[in-house]
Design an enzyme around this catalytic site. Structure first.
Site, mmCIF file in Angstrom:
data_model
loop_
_atom_site.group_PDB
_atom_site.id
_atom_site.type_symbol
_atom_site.label_atom_id
_atom_site.label_comp_id
_atom_site.label_asym_id
_atom_site.label_seq_id
_atom_site.Cartn_x
_atom_site.Cartn_y
_atom_site.Cartn_z
ATOM 1 N N ILE A 132 6.279 49.643 -57.603
ATOM 2 C CA ILE A 132 7.460 49.089 -56.961
ATOM 3 C C ILE A 132 7.584 49.651 -55.551
ATOM 4 C CG2 ILE A 132 8.972 50.909 -57.843
ATOM 5 C CD1 ILE A 132 9.931 47.197 -57.323
ATOM 6 N N GLY A 133 8.175 48.869 -54.653
ATOM 7 C CA GLY A 133 8.428 49.376 -53.309
ATOM 8 C C GLY A 133 7.861 48.479 -52.229
ATOM 9 N N GLY A 134 8.141 48.838 -50.980
ATOM 10 C CA GLY A 134 7.758 48.023 -49.843
ATOM 11 C C GLY A 134 6.264 47.821 -49.716
ATOM 12 N N GLU A 153 2.037 48.051 -65.686
ATOM 13 C CA GLU A 153 3.194 48.673 -66.347
ATOM 14 C C GLU A 153 4.446 47.861 -66.061
ATOM 15 O OE1 GLU A 153 3.914 52.926 -65.627
ATOM 16 O OE2 GLU A 153 5.851 52.348 -64.812
ATOM 17 N N VAL A 167 5.135 60.175 -52.524
ATOM 18 C CA VAL A 167 6.152 60.803 -51.674
ATOM 19 C C VAL A 167 5.460 61.708 -50.659
ATOM 20 C CG1 VAL A 167 8.155 62.339 -51.619
ATOM 21 C CG2 VAL A 167 7.889 60.700 -53.499
ATOM 22 N N GLY A 178 3.640 55.674 -65.147
ATOM 23 C CA GLY A 178 2.261 55.490 -65.579
ATOM 24 C C GLY A 178 1.255 55.696 -64.481
#
Length: 446
Positions: A221-223, A245, A320, A343
């Protein structure tokens, strides 16, 4: 068989259903967009009567009624398998805690529990003619939850998509104790985090050029993963498969662009397999009753054996921070909690075991603090307290807007040099200086 009579016998109000909850209980509250709504509000009304209630769940998409009161932590404790922004704020209030686990292990964990759930509460799709309540886009671990809970309450939501095609994706009325008909709120949505930035697009371009026709995709997920999806949808790639997942909006765009047919998959041919899905209504409408999709437990989708069985598996995930040893933190920055293990490690390992497979850890080289300072995501060593999601032995490709490097099998100085080569230029000299102090720097003749 007609289940109408049994349905009517088990149908109660939310207020009646939550009367079975008693102090000291462990309660499963569902998962992501299947987290209960009417039952949550009804349980909140009983706050003063209850104490030491432990709840399990995760990826909350809206605040819970039981935690609206300032003193909620004196009555309820939230134990999350994977945290959203809402749950991160709850940590700061002292009423929520993360439970570290590889997401793929969750079904077994429930089945091995010595202290079973006293109650399971799940938001589900309306019962079908065979007596099953579908979990919606949340097969994940919910079958194991139902198997190991003393009492099961389902909250029916007519807006919940029916997600079929796999297994362990519903519960039968014969196993349900109470049925509650909720107010049918819209299914909780999770956006992709805003439009793709120039950095996202630069990273996406570097990844997409590594993807062959017939590859099988997993997106986080994410940009950045969303940018990868958009670029794939606009590309000339074909015959792609999906085994992931989390099902996200980007897959819908790729599929509608005609890029996905699953024809080259070694297992689950022609099917898009996933453990749970969170996105926009566009995605939920696409998942609903779609025979091309395969809703399955996370113990299957995230099993390294399933992943590695698929040729040309492409795993694309965020980070991160990463340090010069190749340690990846995708869960925290120092002791500041950001996400869960999920996952990521399973897909990093499984993709590398796949014939022709690759895993990509991607991130922007820098970020800006609230006061405008530019900080590097590539660090000499991770911040004290940072959680290592992928060890230095596991990482395959690292991608930033400054390039991509294959770190597999490199010695410490080679790996360090490669990582610095994709750091922001403003921080490279400083990183080299620190690497020299740690005795992992030896400039090559390149």
């Amino acid at each position: 068989m007609d289940y109408t009579q049994e349905y009517e016998q088990k149908l109660v109000t939310a207020e009646e259903a939550v009367k079975i909850v008693k102090s000291g209980d462990w309660i499963d509250y569902g998962w992501c967009n299947g987290t209960v709504d009417a039952l949550d509000r009804a349980l909140a009304e009983r706050t003063d009567e209850l104490k030491d209630i432990n709840l399990r769940g995760g990826i909350l998409l809206k605040p819970l009624a039981i935690f609206e009161r300032e003193d909620a932590g004196e009555h309820f404790t939230w134990n999350s398998w994977h945290m959203s922004g809402i749950e991160r704020k709850m940590i700061n209030r002292g009423c929520a805690y993360y439970t570290p686990i590889r997401y793929s292990e969750l079904p077994r964990y429930y089945r091995d529990l010595s202290d079973k759930n006293n109650v399971a509460m799940l938001q589900v799709a309306p019962m079908d003619k065979h007596g099953f309540f579908n979990f919606g886009p949340n097969a994940s671990h919910l079958a194991a939850v139902c198997e190991t809970s003393a009492k099961i309450i389902v909250e029916v939501n007519e807006n919940m998509p029916r997600c079929l095609g796999g297994f362990e994706n519903g519960v039968h009325i014969s196993d349900v104790d109470f049925i509650v008909e909720g107010e049918n709120p819209p299914i909780g949505e999770l956006g992709a985090g805003g439009p793709a930035t120039d950095v996202d697009k630069a990273v996406a371009k570097l990844i997409v050029e590594e993807i062959p026709n017939g590859a099988c995709l997993q997106l986080g997920i994410g940009g950045m993963p969303n940018a990868v999806g958009s670029l794939i949808a606009e590309s000339d790639l074909k015959d792609l498969g999906v085994h992931t997942e989390m099902y996200v909006d980007a897959f819908v765009d790729i599929a509608k662009a005609g890029k996905i047919n699953g024809s080259k998959k070694n297992i689950d041919r022609y099917r898009q397999a996933y453990a749970f899905g969170a996105g926009t209504k566009k995605m939920y409408d696409y998942l609903d009753d779609n025979p091309e999709l395969l809703s399955a437990p996370v113990s299957y989708t995230n099993d390294i054996r399933s992943i590695s069985a698929l040729d040309n598996f492409m795993s694309i995930n965020n980070a991160v921070d990463i340090d010069l040893f190749g340690q990846v933190s995708s869960e925290s920055s120092g002791i500041k909690h950001i996400s869960g293990a999920g996952g990521q490690l399973d897909f990093v390992l499984g993709a590398y075991l796949s014939n022709g497979g690759k895993s990509f850890i991607c991130c922007s080289s820098t970020f800006k603090t609230k006061d405008g300072q530019l900080k590097s995501r590539i660090l000499p060593t991770l911040h004290p307290g940072s959680v290592v999601t992928d060890t230095r032995a596991n990482i395959h490709y690292l991608v930033t807007e400054y390039g991509k490097v294959n770190l597999k099998g490199l010695s410490t100085w080679q790996k360090c040099e490669a990582i610095i080569s994709v750091a922001h230029p403003d921080f490279r000299d400083e990183l080299i200086e620190e690497a020299e102090k740690m005795h992992i720097w030896r400039r090559s003749n390149k």
